[in-house]
Design an enzyme around this catalytic site. Structure first.
Site, short mmCIF file in Angstrom:
data_model
loop_
_atom_site.label_atom_id
_atom_site.label_comp_id
_atom_site.label_asym_id
_atom_site.label_seq_id
_atom_site.Cartn_x
_atom_site.Cartn_y
_atom_site.Cartn_z
N CYS A 151 0.75 -1.18 -0.06
CA CYS A 151 0.04 -0.16 -0.06
C CYS A 151 0.98 1.27 -0.06
O CYS A 151 1.66 1.57 -1.00
CB CYS A 151 -0.93 0.09 1.16
SG CYS A 151 -2.37 1.26 0.89
N HIS A 210 -3.81 -4.67 -0.42
CA HIS A 210 -3.42 -5.42 0.87
C HIS A 210 -3.72 -6.85 0.54
O HIS A 210 -4.48 -7.48 0.87
CB HIS A 210 -4.35 -5.17 1.96
CG HIS A 210 -4.10 -3.51 2.25
ND1 HIS A 210 -3.23 -3.14 3.16
CD2 HIS A 210 -4.54 -2.17 1.87
CE1 HIS A 210 -3.24 -1.72 3.36
NE2 HIS A 210 -3.97 -1.34 2.59
N GLU A 253 -2.47 -9.14 2.75
CA GLU A 253 -2.87 -9.66 4.20
C GLU A 253 -4.37 -9.36 4.55
O GLU A 253 -5.00 -9.99 5.57
CB GLU A 253 -2.06 -9.01 5.28
CG GLU A 253 -2.44 -7.60 5.60
CD GLU A 253 -2.09 -6.30 4.76
OE1 GLU A 253 -1.74 -6.70 3.25
OE2 GLU A 253 -2.04 -5.09 4.93
#
Lengths: 214, 256
Positions: free
Chosen positions: A82, A194, A196
């Protein structure tokens, strides 16, 4: 033991999720701002959310920019996520203010031109041939949340170039126009989305990266 | 635009337990928000929302722990709202693993809070939650909708559309528009109100309140919602996330 990964803890980013998702794919993860540890790890993750200028200032406080520079000079892998990707570019412009980035890649991070911003949600990506990061997941959607992005990528565009260095592999996405969704450039990789937070597809991407750290 | 319409199950959490928890056959503990979050993730939820309805500050600490445990096991975005009054409250939830924080009443009392949060953490973390209803009696607002507090029991006389617009200018990264008229009716979202806000607001818009059938979600997206949120229909097993997405896909909407 899996690859040793340091997630750089400089006060920006949902680091807990990053740590857990890397652990889930077998990495041995340490969350720290310690420069020696960040320097020596098999892989370094630079997270980041919020404002470009604030992230860059935070990185400088822990001298993260020096660690990244040294790692890349030594061909040691770094993954930006990001705003951790955005700061790899020359600069970012937010609210008319320009902030200098690390300058690993040419280009300026600017506001998206879509009718609805932030770009928030799951978007598909356009992956170049030979991508390692997106192996097996090129047709998946990933979770984005950002108002700014690099909308051009100049480096390595000479397709006739010959030499030992292969040009960066650039993955694109679209939100009111094309923007850079991910870059794989030798030891330096980064994603605007993202991983994650991108469910199983994101986990696979992180797994692909961790595997490449051998 | 290629971004998918997000389907967001919402869990009401009181003192660390899910309110109105339902016994899904395969859950060990239907009252555990962490386990329920995992189930919704597996069903294909694009995002999850926890609404903390706890009354005491001690219970709020419990919520932080719930967020922490959820973020360690669920890898889709998590929004946490309820009782958020300050940038320190936001900081605590973000550190625990929330991706976004919902702010409601505190921002009505003190709109500067929106700018303070956006400046410190970025707009993308801030979902402004607006509990709105049609004006009744001798109350009038330009749009015909007003902002309410106390779960819709108290009107504020503030125009709901203007408030959403102002919040976006102040720095809210997303507007969660909850219809207090439609809430609990399962008769569908308030589409007129959605359209009115959509026309004036250029940050993502989440429709909430009134969902009963998959078609309701389709209508909300067609009225301009970027995301659709529901609690009870998912909770009580009336609908699955998959059914909602199938209906949206069949209607030509983009889903994950």
């Amino acid at each position: 033991m899996g690859a040793r990964v340091v997630v750089l803890d400089y006060g920006f980013g949902n680091v807990r999720s990053a740590v857990r998702s890397l652990e889930r794919v077998g990495a041995d993860v340490t969350l720290t701002a310690d420069r020696a540890a960040a320097q020596e790890a098999d892989g370094l993750v630079v997270p980041g959310v919020g404002a470009f200028a604030a992230c860059m200032a935070g990185l400088k406080v822990v001298r993260g920019h020096e660690v990244v520079g040294r790692r890349l000079a030594g061909n040691r892998p770094v993954l930006g996520i990001c705003v951790g990707m955005q700061v790899m570019f020359d600069a970012g412009v937010e609210h008319g203010e320009r902030a200098e980035g690390m300058g690993e890649w040419p280009g300026v991070v600017e506001r998206l031109g879509a009718p609805v911003v932030p770009h928030m949600g799951w978007s598909p990506v356009e992956v170049p041939a030979g991508s390692t990061l997106f192996e097996g997941i090129a047709d998946e959607r990933f979770y984005f949340v950002h108002s700014y992005a690099a909308q051009t990528f100049a480096k390595g565009h000479d397709e006739n170039a010959v030499g030992v260095f292969s040009p960066p592999k650039v993955t694109w996405a679209d939100h009111g126009g094309r923007f850079v969704a991910a870059v794989e450039d030798g030891p330096l990789a980064a994603t605007q989305f993202h991983p994650e937070k991108s469910g199983d597809a994101g986990a696979r991407l992180l797994e692909n990266w961790v595997r490449s750290l051998a | 635009m290629s971004v998918a319409i997000r389907v967001i199950p919402c869990l009401d959490v009181d003192a660390g337990r899910v309110v109105k928890g339902v016994n899904f056959a395969d859950l060990r503990d239907a009252g555990d928000p962490v386990e329920l979050a995992g189930r919704y993730d597996a069903e294909g939820a694009d995002e999850l929302t926890f609404l903390d309805v706890s009354a005491s500050s001690g219970d709020r600490e419990t919520m932080v722990d719930v967020v922490r445990r959820t973020a360690e096991q669920v890898f889709v975005p998590l929004t946490v709202g309820g009782g958020v009054r300050s940038t320190d409250d936001v900081d605590r939830l973000l550190r625990a693993g929330a991706d976004k924080v919902g702010v409601n009443t505190a921002a009505i009392a003190r709109p500067e809070l929106i700018a303070e949060i956006a400046e410190r953490f970025g707009s993308q973390v801030l979902t402004l939650s607006v509990d709105a209803r049609r004006v009744t009696g001798d109350v009038t607002t330009p749009s015909g909708y007003e902002v309410t507090t106390h779960g819709g029991r108290r009107g504020t006389g503030i125009d709901a559309v203007e408030w959403a617009e102002k919040a976006a200018v102040l720095g809210a990264g997303e507007i969660l528009l909850n219809s207090m008229d439609a809430d609990g009716t399962t008769a569908g979202f308030d589409l007129e109100m959605l359209r009115a806000v959509r026309e004036r607001v250029h940050v993502p818009l989440v429709a909430s309140g009134g969902a009963g059938t998959p078609q309701h979600f389709v209508e909300a997206a067609q009225a301009g919602a970027d995301a659709v949120l529901a609690a009870s229909v998912f909770h009580f097993g009336v609908l699955t996330v998959g059914q909602v997405k199938d209906a949206m896909r069949a209607a030509g909407l983009v889903v994950r």
